[in-house]
Design a protein around this motif. Structure first.
Motif, PDB file in Angstrom:
ATOM      1  N   GLU A 123     -25.846 -23.080  41.064  1.00 16.80           N
ATOM      2  CA  GLU A 123     -26.172 -24.430  40.634  1.00 16.80           C
ATOM      3  C   GLU A 123     -27.571 -24.761  41.136  1.00 16.80           C
ATOM      4  O   GLU A 123     -27.863 -24.646  42.320  1.00 16.80           O
ATOM      5  CB  GLU A 123     -25.151 -25.427  41.189  1.00 16.80           C
ATOM      6  CG  GLU A 123     -25.387 -26.825  40.686  1.00 16.80           C
ATOM      7  CD  GLU A 123     -24.305 -27.783  41.130  1.00 16.80           C
ATOM      8  OE1 GLU A 123     -24.632 -28.687  41.911  1.00 16.80           O
ATOM      9  OE2 GLU A 123     -23.143 -27.610  40.694  1.00 16.80           O
ATOM     10  N   THR A 124     -28.461 -25.155  40.221  1.00 25.01           N
ATOM     11  CA  THR A 124     -29.838 -25.477  40.597  1.00 25.01           C
ATOM     12  C   THR A 124     -30.058 -26.980  40.712  1.00 25.01           C
ATOM     13  O   THR A 124     -30.977 -27.420  41.400  1.00 25.01           O
ATOM     14  CB  THR A 124     -30.843 -24.887  39.590  1.00 25.01           C
ATOM     15  OG1 THR A 124     -30.598 -25.448  38.295  1.00 25.01           O
ATOM     16  CG2 THR A 124     -30.725 -23.370  39.538  1.00 25.01           C
ATOM     17  N   GLN A 125     -29.250 -27.739  40.022  1.00 20.09           N
ATOM     18  CA  GLN A 125     -29.285 -29.200  40.129  1.00 20.09           C
ATOM     19  C   GLN A 125     -28.023 -29.759  39.495  1.00 20.09           C
ATOM     20  O   GLN A 125     -27.306 -29.054  38.780  1.00 20.09           O
ATOM     21  CB  GLN A 125     -30.536 -29.783  39.458  1.00 20.09           C
ATOM     22  CG  GLN A 125     -30.636 -29.504  37.981  1.00 20.09           C
ATOM     23  CD  GLN A 125     -31.877 -30.116  37.372  1.00 20.09           C
ATOM     24  OE1 GLN A 125     -32.126 -31.307  37.531  1.00 20.09           O
ATOM     25  NE2 GLN A 125     -32.667 -29.304  36.689  1.00 20.09           N
ATOM     26  N   SER A 126     -27.754 -31.002  39.758  1.00 23.50           N
ATOM     27  CA  SER A 126     -26.625 -31.674  39.123  1.00 23.50           C
ATOM     28  C   SER A 126     -26.951 -33.156  39.037  1.00 23.50           C
ATOM     29  O   SER A 126     -27.774 -33.667  39.789  1.00 23.50           O
ATOM     30  CB  SER A 126     -25.331 -31.447  39.918  1.00 23.50           C
ATOM     31  OG  SER A 126     -25.424 -32.029  41.195  1.00 23.50           O
ATOM     32  N   PHE A 127     -26.314 -33.809  38.083  1.00 27.67           N
ATOM     33  CA  PHE A 127     -26.484 -35.254  37.957  1.00 27.67           C
ATOM     34  C   PHE A 127     -25.245 -35.843  37.303  1.00 27.67           C
ATOM     35  O   PHE A 127     -24.514 -35.157  36.595  1.00 27.67           O
ATOM     36  CB  PHE A 127     -27.762 -35.621  37.202  1.00 27.67           C
ATOM     37  CG  PHE A 127     -27.943 -34.923  35.889  1.00 27.67           C
ATOM     38  CD1 PHE A 127     -27.454 -35.465  34.708  1.00 27.67           C
ATOM     39  CD2 PHE A 127     -28.619 -33.713  35.828  1.00 27.67           C
ATOM     40  CE1 PHE A 127     -27.628 -34.812  33.503  1.00 27.67           C
ATOM     41  CE2 PHE A 127     -28.798 -33.070  34.619  1.00 27.67           C
ATOM     42  CZ  PHE A 127     -28.302 -33.618  33.454  1.00 27.67           C
ATOM     43  N   GLU A 128     -25.031 -37.117  37.568  1.00 32.17           N
ATOM     44  CA  GLU A 128     -23.848 -37.805  37.060  1.00 32.17           C
ATOM     45  C   GLU A 128     -24.068 -38.249  35.616  1.00 32.17           C
ATOM     46  O   GLU A 128     -25.164 -38.671  35.247  1.00 32.17           O
ATOM     47  CB  GLU A 128     -23.516 -39.009  37.938  1.00 32.17           C
ATOM     48  CG  GLU A 128     -23.015 -38.639  39.314  1.00 32.17           C
ATOM     49  CD  GLU A 128     -21.801 -37.723  39.285  1.00 32.17           C
ATOM     50  OE1 GLU A 128     -20.840 -38.015  38.531  1.00 32.17           O
ATOM     51  OE2 GLU A 128     -21.805 -36.718  40.015  1.00 32.17           O
ATOM     52  N   MET A 129     -23.001 -38.120  34.814  1.00 34.37           N
ATOM     53  CA  MET A 129     -23.051 -38.492  33.405  1.00 34.37           C
ATOM     54  C   MET A 129     -21.982 -39.542  33.065  1.00 34.37           C
ATOM     55  O   MET A 129     -21.421 -39.532  31.972  1.00 34.37           O
ATOM     56  CB  MET A 129     -22.847 -37.251  32.530  1.00 34.37           C
ATOM     57  CG  MET A 129     -23.954 -36.258  32.645  1.00 34.37           C
ATOM     58  SD  MET A 129     -23.746 -34.781  31.636  1.00 34.37           S
ATOM     59  CE  MET A 129     -22.856 -35.312  30.212  1.00 34.37           C
ATOM     60  N   GLY A 130     -21.685 -40.420  33.985  1.00 33.62           N
ATOM     61  CA  GLY A 130     -20.706 -41.467  33.720  1.00 33.62           C
ATOM     62  C   GLY A 130     -19.313 -40.902  33.529  1.00 33.62           C
ATOM     63  O   GLY A 130     -18.841 -40.103  34.339  1.00 33.62           O
ATOM     64  N   PRO A 172     -27.974 -33.282  27.574  1.00 26.00           N
ATOM     65  CA  PRO A 172     -28.022 -33.900  28.901  1.00 26.00           C
ATOM     66  C   PRO A 172     -29.337 -33.700  29.655  1.00 26.00           C
ATOM     67  O   PRO A 172     -29.651 -34.462  30.553  1.00 26.00           O
ATOM     68  CB  PRO A 172     -26.856 -33.233  29.650  1.00 26.00           C
ATOM     69  CG  PRO A 172     -25.916 -32.850  28.576  1.00 26.00           C
ATOM     70  CD  PRO A 172     -26.785 -32.448  27.413  1.00 26.00           C
ATOM     71  N   VAL A 173     -30.134 -32.684  29.305  1.00 30.77           N
ATOM     72  CA  VAL A 173     -31.408 -32.490  30.002  1.00 30.77           C
ATOM     73  C   VAL A 173     -32.590 -32.909  29.134  1.00 30.77           C
ATOM     74  O   VAL A 173     -33.725 -32.576  29.428  1.00 30.77           O
ATOM     75  CB  VAL A 173     -31.580 -31.037  30.536  1.00 30.77           C
ATOM     76  CG1 VAL A 173     -30.580 -30.762  31.640  1.00 30.77           C
ATOM     77  CG2 VAL A 173     -31.438 -30.021  29.429  1.00 30.77           C
TER      78      VAL A 173
END
Length: 146
Positions: A56-63, A125-126
């Motif tokens: 995993e290089t990054q993650s973010f929340e998507m509701g 998403p990106v």
């Protein structure tokens, strides 16, 4: 070919001879992103790290869809993993993003061939513009522009 623990199907190969380096930039017609839509994206992230060394290089929340996990290897992002959206019509699977020179023309060709779209979204998403489509055999694919 095999199915991962949540049922997404893929194949492994060993190339004959030396592996080719990835292109420097997006090439029309090439897959530029591999997105796994799963029931439990965090579990799949661990599975593929153990299997292929994808980290995993990054993650973010998507509701409501939870966390989007970007994965990669050797300093290069390869794709993402996310929870399948509520009501999404397909079982866990990989969705492949293919680079096209002219997104509008690619969508028009798809419409002309009466292929069925899976969603009306314009961005992934990106942040890449694109559209998910379903081919005549019912498999999902996403066309995108960088």
């Amino acid at each position: 070919m095999f199915a991962d623990p949540q049922g997404a199907v893929l194949a492994m190969i060993k190339p004959e001879g030396e592996d080719q380096p990835p292109p420097e930039g997006p090439v029309p017609g090439n897959v530029v992103w591999r997105e796994l839509l799963a029931n439990d994206a965090a579990a799949e992230t661990c599975f593929y790290q153990d299997l292929f060394g994808w980290k995993e290089t990054q993650s973010f929340e998507m509701g409501p869809n939870g966390t989007y996990h970007v994965y990669g290897k050797n300093g290069r992002d390869l794709g993402g993993m996310m929870k399948r959206p509520e009501g999404y019509p397909l079982a866990p699977h990989f969705l492949y993003y293919v680079h096209v020179q002219d997104l509008d023309a690619a969508i028009e060709r798809r419409e002309a061939r009466r292929r069925q779209g899976l969603d009306g979204s314009d961005a992934d998403p990106v942040g890449r513009a694109g559209r998910a489509v379903r081919g005549p055999a019912g498999r999902g694919l996403r066309v995108a522009r960088k």
